[in-house]
Design a protein around this motif. Structure first.
Motif, mmCIF file in Angstrom:
data_model
loop_
_atom_site.group_PDB
_atom_site.id
_atom_site.type_symbol
_atom_site.label_atom_id
_atom_site.label_comp_id
_atom_site.label_asym_id
_atom_site.label_seq_id
_atom_site.Cartn_x
_atom_site.Cartn_y
_atom_site.Cartn_z
ATOM 1 N N CYS A 151 78.977 -3.083 49.206
ATOM 2 C CA CYS A 151 80.162 -3.236 48.344
ATOM 3 C C CYS A 151 79.847 -3.925 47.018
ATOM 4 O O CYS A 151 79.079 -4.886 46.964
ATOM 5 C CB CYS A 151 81.247 -4.013 49.087
ATOM 6 S SG CYS A 151 81.860 -3.119 50.529
ATOM 7 N N ASP A 152 80.489 -3.431 45.969
ATOM 8 C CA ASP A 152 80.370 -4.049 44.651
ATOM 9 C C ASP A 152 81.213 -5.319 44.578
ATOM 10 O O ASP A 152 80.790 -6.321 44.006
ATOM 11 C CB ASP A 152 80.824 -3.065 43.570
ATOM 12 C CG ASP A 152 79.996 -1.800 43.576
ATOM 13 O OD1 ASP A 152 78.792 -1.886 43.279
ATOM 14 O OD2 ASP A 152 80.543 -0.720 43.880
ATOM 15 N N ARG A 153 82.427 -5.245 45.120
ATOM 16 C CA ARG A 153 83.307 -6.410 45.160
ATOM 17 C C ARG A 153 83.994 -6.461 46.522
ATOM 18 O O ARG A 153 84.074 -5.459 47.218
ATOM 19 C CB ARG A 153 84.368 -6.359 44.054
ATOM 20 C CG ARG A 153 83.808 -6.565 42.648
ATOM 21 C CD ARG A 153 84.908 -6.751 41.617
ATOM 22 N NE ARG A 153 85.871 -5.670 41.665
ATOM 23 C CZ ARG A 153 87.186 -5.839 41.776
ATOM 24 N NH1 ARG A 153 87.695 -7.061 41.886
ATOM 25 N NH2 ARG A 153 87.998 -4.803 41.801
ATOM 26 N N GLU B 296 79.588 -14.261 44.282
ATOM 27 C CA GLU B 296 80.687 -15.159 43.916
ATOM 28 C C GLU B 296 81.336 -15.773 45.154
ATOM 29 O O GLU B 296 81.674 -16.962 45.163
ATOM 30 C CB GLU B 296 81.725 -14.399 43.092
ATOM 31 C CG GLU B 296 81.290 -14.133 41.663
ATOM 32 C CD GLU B 296 82.231 -13.206 40.921
ATOM 33 O OE1 GLU B 296 82.169 -13.200 39.666
ATOM 34 O OE2 GLU B 296 83.013 -12.471 41.578
ATOM 35 N N VAL C 74 86.875 -18.690 44.679
ATOM 36 C CA VAL C 74 85.704 -17.956 44.229
ATOM 37 C C VAL C 74 85.002 -18.687 43.095
ATOM 38 O O VAL C 74 83.784 -18.764 43.036
ATOM 39 C CB VAL C 74 86.112 -16.546 43.755
ATOM 40 C CG1 VAL C 74 84.934 -15.853 43.094
ATOM 41 C CG2 VAL C 74 86.579 -15.726 44.931
ATOM 42 N N GLU D 179 88.616 -13.112 46.082
ATOM 43 C CA GLU D 179 88.159 -11.807 45.610
ATOM 44 C C GLU D 179 87.004 -12.007 44.651
ATOM 45 O O GLU D 179 87.017 -12.929 43.834
ATOM 46 C CB GLU D 179 89.304 -11.074 44.900
ATOM 47 C CG GLU D 179 88.945 -9.666 44.441
ATOM 48 C CD GLU D 179 90.118 -9.002 43.732
ATOM 49 O OE1 GLU D 179 90.635 -9.614 42.766
ATOM 50 O OE2 GLU D 179 90.518 -7.898 44.141
ATOM 51 N N GLY D 180 85.991 -11.190 44.753
ATOM 52 C CA GLY D 180 84.864 -11.287 43.845
ATOM 53 C C GLY D 180 83.668 -10.534 44.392
ATOM 54 O O GLY D 180 83.755 -9.854 45.418
ATOM 55 N N THR D 181 82.550 -10.651 43.719
ATOM 56 C CA THR D 181 81.311 -10.078 44.228
ATOM 57 C C THR D 181 80.825 -10.925 45.406
ATOM 58 O O THR D 181 81.289 -12.056 45.612
ATOM 59 C CB THR D 181 80.229 -10.054 43.152
ATOM 60 O OG1 THR D 181 79.917 -11.406 42.774
ATOM 61 C CG2 THR D 181 80.701 -9.288 41.913
ATOM 62 N N TYR E 72 84.729 -1.049 47.230
ATOM 63 C CA TYR E 72 85.455 -2.303 47.372
ATOM 64 C C TYR E 72 85.609 -2.610 48.859
ATOM 65 O O TYR E 72 86.173 -1.809 49.612
ATOM 66 C CB TYR E 72 86.831 -2.187 46.716
ATOM 67 C CG TYR E 72 87.631 -3.482 46.669
ATOM 68 C CD1 TYR E 72 87.688 -4.235 45.497
ATOM 69 C CD2 TYR E 72 88.329 -3.935 47.782
ATOM 70 C CE1 TYR E 72 88.420 -5.415 45.445
ATOM 71 C CE2 TYR E 72 89.061 -5.115 47.745
ATOM 72 C CZ TYR E 72 89.110 -5.850 46.571
ATOM 73 O OH TYR E 72 89.841 -7.019 46.522
ATOM 74 N N GLU F 116 83.736 2.092 42.085
ATOM 75 C CA GLU F 116 83.142 1.014 42.874
ATOM 76 C C GLU F 116 83.414 1.196 44.362
ATOM 77 O O GLU F 116 84.302 1.941 44.767
ATOM 78 C CB GLU F 116 83.662 -0.348 42.402
ATOM 79 C CG GLU F 116 85.071 -0.685 42.822
ATOM 80 C CD GLU F 116 85.491 -2.105 42.422
ATOM 81 O OE1 GLU F 116 84.619 -2.917 42.047
ATOM 82 O OE2 GLU F 116 86.690 -2.408 42.492
#
Length: 316
Positions: A198-200, A217, A314, A212-214, A35, A33
Motif C-alpha cells: 500500500c502507498d497509504r 508516517e 501520524v 492516515e498516512g504512509t 490504499y 494508489e
C-alpha cells in the motif's frame, strides 16, 4: 481520470446505534494508489465500502466515487468490487460464471478470457466453481470485479481465510494490478501485505478514522523509533544518554541500550559516548513495525477527538 480523486468522503456517517457504525469519516483515495484500510472487526471498514458502492445508505455526510455520487450508475461504471464473500453459481465453471456476469454488465465476451489470464485462472477456468479451493474462488471473484476494466477496485478482505500459499497468490495478483496503474482500496487483516503493497494506509477504530498516512508516517506516529546500542558499560552509557535533551527515554535490556530518540541523532549519541571513553561496538536504528503502530492506534482510548487531534497521531 488522473485529475479526479478516486474516493472522497466528507463527514460520512452511518449510525446503527449510538456507538455502532461509521462516524464523521473524511477519506481521500488518490487516483492510481493502493490504499490500505485497516481496523479491528466491527470498526466500520465494510460498512464504508458498502456505502461507496451504494449497498448502504449513509445517515449523513457525502461520498463521491470517481467524481460521481457514491452508488450512482455513473460512478459504478468505473468500479469493480469484492465485498465480503463471493457468491457465484456453484454448478457453473469459473468461465461460465464470468460469461453470465459479462452479459449483465454489457461487457464484450472476449473480456472474460482477458481477466482469467490476469488473475492466473485461465488453466482452471472450466472447472466447476464448487470444486475450487478458497484461494481460487477469491481469484475468480476478483476476475469478476475486473470484468468492466474498472478504474477503481474495492477489495474487502481478499485474503480472509486463505492459507499462506493463497495469501501469496492474492498478494501477487494485487501487485500486478498496481503495475497496471489501477486504483485499489484494500481492507485487510494481513498487516505484512499492507506494509508491502500500500502507498497509504487509513486506520479505523470504533467507526472513526484515527490515523492516515504512509506506512513510515504511521510508524513514526507510534513514537517508539529510536536507536539500539551495544556498548561496554551499558549502565553508564544509559546515564549519559538520559541527560541529552533530545532523548525521550533510555532503557537497558539484556545488555543492549535502547534509546527513544530521533534516529537522525545517531552521530551525536555515538560522539557523546566515545568522548566519555565508552566503546560502542554496535549502533543501529530501532524500527517500529506496522503491527506495533496498528495495535497502539486501535488500543482503547477516547474516540471523540477532533480532526486535528487525529492527525497528530501520524505527524507528532
Amino acid at each position: 481520470m488522473r485529475d479526479v480523486l478516486a474516493v472522497r468522503t466528507s463527514g460520512l456517517t452511518k449510525r446503527y446505534r449510538p456507538e455502532a457504525g461509521v462516524f464523521d469519516l473524511d477519506l481521500v483515495v488518490r487516483t492510481g494508489e493502493v490504499y490500505g484500510f485497516l481496523g479491528p472487526n466491527g470498526s466500520g471498514k465494510t460498512t464504508t465500502m458498502r456505502m461507496l458502492v451504494g449497498l448502504v445508505r449513509p445517515t449523513s455526510g457525502t461520498a463521491s466515487v470517481l467524481g460521481h455520487p457514491a452508488g450512482s450508475s455513473a460512478g459504478l461504471r468505473g468500479v469493480g468490487a469484492l465485498i465480503e464473500s463471493p457468491a457465484l453459481y456453484p454448478h457453473l465453471s469459473g468461465r461460465d460464471n464470468l460469461r453470465v456476469l459479462a452479459r449483465y454488465a454489457a461487457v464484450p465476451p472476449g473480456r472474460v478470457d482477458d481477466v482469467l489470464e490476469e488473475v492466473g485462472m485461465a488453466a482452471r477456468a472450466d472447472v466447476a466453481f464448487r470444486a475450487y479451493s478458497l484461494g481460487m474462488r477469491q481469484r475468480i471473484a476478483v476476475a469478476a470485479a475486473l470484468l468492466k476494466d474498472p478504474a477503481l477496485l474495492i477489495l474487502d478482505e481478499p485474503t480472509n481465510g486463505l492459507d499462506p500459499a493463497g495469501v501469496a497468490g492474492i498478494r501477487e495478483l494485487i501487485t500486478g494490478l498496481r503495475r497496471h496503474q489501477r486504483t485499489v482500496l484494500l481492507s485487510s487483516h494481513q498487516l505484512t501485505e499492507v506494509e508491502h503493497l500500500c502507498d497509504r494506509v487509513g486506520v479505523m477504530r470504533h467507526g472513526r478514522l484515527v490515523a492516515e498516512g504512509t506506512v513510515p508516517e504511521l510508524r513514526r506516529g507510534a513514537g517508539h523509533e529510536g536507536l539500539t546500542l551495544t556498548v561496554d558499560e551499558p549502565a553508564r552509557a544509559a546515564d549519559l544518554l538520559a541527560r541529552l535533551p533530545s532523548v525521550r527515554s533510555v532503557t537497558v535490556d539484556d545488555g543492549k541500550v535502547r534509546v527513544a530518540v530521533d534516529p537522525g541523532q545517531a552521530a551525536a549519541v555515538n560522539r557523546l559516548l566515545v568522548e566519555n571513553g565508552l566503546a560502542v561496538s554496535e549502533l543501529r536504528r530501532q524500527m517500529v513495525s506496522l503491527e506495533e503502530a496498528f495495535f497502539e492506534l486501535v488500543a482503547d482510548q477516547p474516540t471523540s477527538g477532533t480532526k486535528t487531534e487525529r492527525q497528530r497521531v501520524v505527524n507528532r
